[in-house]
Design a protein around this motif. Structure first.
Motif, PDB file in Angstrom:
ATOM      1  N   ARG A  51       0.829  -1.214   0.000  1.00 42.99           N
ATOM      2  CA  ARG A  51       0.000   0.000   0.000  1.00 42.99           C
ATOM      3  C   ARG A  51       0.862   1.263   0.000  1.00 42.99           C
ATOM      4  O   ARG A  51       0.402   2.332   0.374  1.00 42.99           O
ATOM      5  CB  ARG A  51      -0.939  -0.022   1.205  1.00 42.99           C
ATOM      6  CG  ARG A  51      -1.925  -1.181   1.117  1.00 42.99           C
ATOM      7  CD  ARG A  51      -2.931  -1.182   2.201  1.00 42.99           C
ATOM      8  NE  ARG A  51      -3.891  -0.106   2.010  1.00 42.99           N
ATOM      9  CZ  ARG A  51      -4.857   0.163   2.895  1.00 42.99           C
ATOM     10  NH1 ARG A  51      -4.994  -0.560   3.975  1.00 42.99           N
ATOM     11  NH2 ARG A  51      -5.686   1.153   2.689  1.00 42.99           N
ATOM     12  N   GLU A  53       2.019   3.102  -2.439  1.00 45.50           N
ATOM     13  CA  GLU A  53       1.526   4.137  -3.350  1.00 45.50           C
ATOM     14  C   GLU A  53       0.419   4.965  -2.687  1.00 45.50           C
ATOM     15  O   GLU A  53       0.448   6.192  -2.697  1.00 45.50           O
ATOM     16  CB  GLU A  53       1.010   3.430  -4.600  1.00 45.50           C
ATOM     17  CG  GLU A  53       0.543   4.312  -5.701  1.00 45.50           C
ATOM     18  CD  GLU A  53       0.087   3.478  -6.890  1.00 45.50           C
ATOM     19  OE1 GLU A  53      -1.122   3.499  -7.174  1.00 45.50           O
ATOM     20  OE2 GLU A  53       0.936   2.800  -7.515  1.00 45.50           O
ATOM     21  N   GLU A  54      -0.527   4.274  -2.111  1.00 47.47           N
ATOM     22  CA  GLU A  54      -1.653   4.927  -1.432  1.00 47.47           C
ATOM     23  C   GLU A  54      -1.165   5.753  -0.234  1.00 47.47           C
ATOM     24  O   GLU A  54      -1.605   6.877  -0.017  1.00 47.47           O
ATOM     25  CB  GLU A  54      -2.618   3.834  -0.975  1.00 47.47           C
ATOM     26  CG  GLU A  54      -3.783   4.281  -0.176  1.00 47.47           C
ATOM     27  CD  GLU A  54      -4.610   3.104   0.328  1.00 47.47           C
ATOM     28  OE1 GLU A  54      -5.617   3.385   0.994  1.00 47.47           O
ATOM     29  OE2 GLU A  54      -4.259   1.929   0.087  1.00 47.47           O
ATOM     30  N   GLN A  57       0.679   8.953  -1.369  1.00 48.15           N
ATOM     31  CA  GLN A  57      -0.270   9.972  -1.830  1.00 48.15           C
ATOM     32  C   GLN A  57      -0.927  10.663  -0.650  1.00 48.15           C
ATOM     33  O   GLN A  57      -1.043  11.885  -0.606  1.00 48.15           O
ATOM     34  CB  GLN A  57      -1.326   9.331  -2.738  1.00 48.15           C
ATOM     35  CG  GLN A  57      -2.437  10.254  -3.171  1.00 48.15           C
ATOM     36  CD  GLN A  57      -3.632  10.242  -2.225  1.00 48.15           C
ATOM     37  OE1 GLN A  57      -4.106   9.196  -1.826  1.00 48.15           O
ATOM     38  NE2 GLN A  57      -4.109  11.407  -1.876  1.00 48.15           N
ATOM     39  N   PHE A  79       6.331  10.384  -5.682  1.00 46.31           N
ATOM     40  CA  PHE A  79       5.184   9.651  -6.210  1.00 46.31           C
ATOM     41  C   PHE A  79       5.238   9.602  -7.732  1.00 46.31           C
ATOM     42  O   PHE A  79       5.039   8.552  -8.338  1.00 46.31           O
ATOM     43  CB  PHE A  79       3.871  10.277  -5.736  1.00 46.31           C
ATOM     44  CG  PHE A  79       2.667   9.461  -6.090  1.00 46.31           C
ATOM     45  CD1 PHE A  79       2.141   8.569  -5.180  1.00 46.31           C
ATOM     46  CD2 PHE A  79       2.066   9.558  -7.336  1.00 46.31           C
ATOM     47  CE1 PHE A  79       1.029   7.793  -5.499  1.00 46.31           C
ATOM     48  CE2 PHE A  79       0.967   8.795  -7.672  1.00 46.31           C
ATOM     49  CZ  PHE A  79       0.451   7.909  -6.752  1.00 46.31           C
ATOM     50  N   SER A  83       5.431   5.992  -9.224  1.00 47.00           N
ATOM     51  CA  SER A  83       4.107   5.501  -9.635  1.00 47.00           C
ATOM     52  C   SER A  83       3.505   6.351 -10.749  1.00 47.00           C
ATOM     53  O   SER A  83       2.385   6.869 -10.615  1.00 47.00           O
ATOM     54  CB  SER A  83       3.164   5.509  -8.419  1.00 47.00           C
ATOM     55  OG  SER A  83       3.705   4.791  -7.350  1.00 47.00           O
ATOM     56  N   ASP A  85       2.031   5.752 -13.482  1.00 44.58           N
ATOM     57  CA  ASP A  85       0.787   5.298 -14.113  1.00 44.58           C
ATOM     58  C   ASP A  85      -0.306   4.998 -13.094  1.00 44.58           C
ATOM     59  O   ASP A  85      -1.286   4.319 -13.412  1.00 44.58           O
ATOM     60  CB  ASP A  85       1.066   4.048 -14.963  1.00 44.58           C
ATOM     61  CG  ASP A  85       2.051   4.327 -16.073  1.00 44.58           C
ATOM     62  OD1 ASP A  85       1.985   5.425 -16.664  1.00 44.58           O
ATOM     63  OD2 ASP A  85       2.906   3.456 -16.341  1.00 44.58           O
ATOM     64  N   SER A  86      -0.148   5.498 -11.906  1.00 43.94           N
ATOM     65  CA  SER A  86      -1.095   5.211 -10.824  1.00 43.94           C
ATOM     66  C   SER A  86      -2.470   5.824 -11.075  1.00 43.94           C
ATOM     67  O   SER A  86      -2.588   6.904 -11.651  1.00 43.94           O
ATOM     68  CB  SER A  86      -0.541   5.759  -9.504  1.00 43.94           C
ATOM     69  OG  SER A  86      -1.509   5.671  -8.489  1.00 43.94           O
ATOM     70  N   THR A  87      -3.478   5.147 -10.584  1.00 46.48           N
ATOM     71  CA  THR A  87      -4.835   5.709 -10.632  1.00 46.48           C
ATOM     72  C   THR A  87      -4.983   6.864  -9.644  1.00 46.48           C
ATOM     73  O   THR A  87      -5.966   7.602  -9.706  1.00 46.48           O
ATOM     74  CB  THR A  87      -5.885   4.632 -10.316  1.00 46.48           C
ATOM     75  OG1 THR A  87      -5.618   4.092  -9.017  1.00 46.48           O
ATOM     76  CG2 THR A  87      -5.884   3.532 -11.362  1.00 46.48           C
ATOM     77  N   MET A  89      -2.854   9.335  -9.577  1.00 50.81           N
ATOM     78  CA  MET A  89      -2.145  10.473 -10.157  1.00 50.81           C
ATOM     79  C   MET A  89      -2.983  11.755 -10.218  1.00 50.81           C
ATOM     80  O   MET A  89      -2.452  12.840  -9.972  1.00 50.81           O
ATOM     81  CB  MET A  89      -1.594  10.119 -11.537  1.00 50.81           C
ATOM     82  CG  MET A  89      -0.621  11.156 -12.060  1.00 50.81           C
ATOM     83  SD  MET A  89       0.748  11.543 -10.935  1.00 50.81           S
ATOM     84  CE  MET A  89       1.783  10.123 -11.221  1.00 50.81           C
TER      85      MET A  89
END
Length: 160
Positions: A51, A53-54, A57, A79, A83, A85-87, A89
């Motif tokens: 987790r 990435e989350e 953010q 970030f 990441s 290509d993260s959702t 972003m």
């Protein structure tokens, strides 16, 4: 916590999830500094496997409103690097624009307002369906007002 571990051997494993929920709750009631401290602890401990990435953010999103714009900017940069290509972003792009807006307000120059406009445009143009795109449109309109470009400001506000 020690008592909880004795009664429930899985309690220690669940503690980071509870801390994350607490930080999210604090952030939702605009207690950004307290939320940021918890996010920082979780981030530094790397205790939420899968987790990151989350968590990164959320940490960036708390640091900005808490007044630590340099930290938030560095977390946003990290970030973007880790990441791209993260959702998540769109949220990070909006945080970047809001950080730039806050620092530009503190020391306004036409060049900084233009840079802020470009960051808000990224959110509006690249993520038009993002649930907070109207926040970016509003920020964009405010920037245009600061640049005395009222026609563009009206267009930005009409998009809301």
């Amino acid at each position: 916590s020690q008592t909880a571990k004795m009664k429930d051997p899985e309690a220690q494993a669940r503690l980071p999830e509870y801390q994350l929920e607490l930080a999210d709750t604090l952030q939702s009631v605009q207690q950004y500094q307290a939320a940021g401290l918890i996010y920082a602890d979780l981030w530094n401990a790397k205790s939420l496997a899968g987790r990151n990435e989350e968590l990164l953010q959320r940490y960036a999103d708390a640091a900005g409103p808490a007044g630590n714009l340099p930290l938030s900017a560095s977390l946003v940069a990290e970030f973007r690097k880790t990441s791209p290509d993260s959702t998540l972003m769109p949220v990070v792009a909006l945080r970047d624009a809001e950080n730039t807006f806050a620092s530009t307000k503190a020391a306004p120059t036409p060049e900084l307002w233009k840079a802020t406009i470009e960051k808000y445009k990224v959110v509006v143009d690249k993520y038009p369906e993002f649930e907070r795109a109207n926040v970016a449109r509003f920020g964009l309109g405010l920037c245009f007002i600061q640049m005395n470009d009222l026609e563009s400001a009206v267009k930005a506000f009409e998009g809301i």
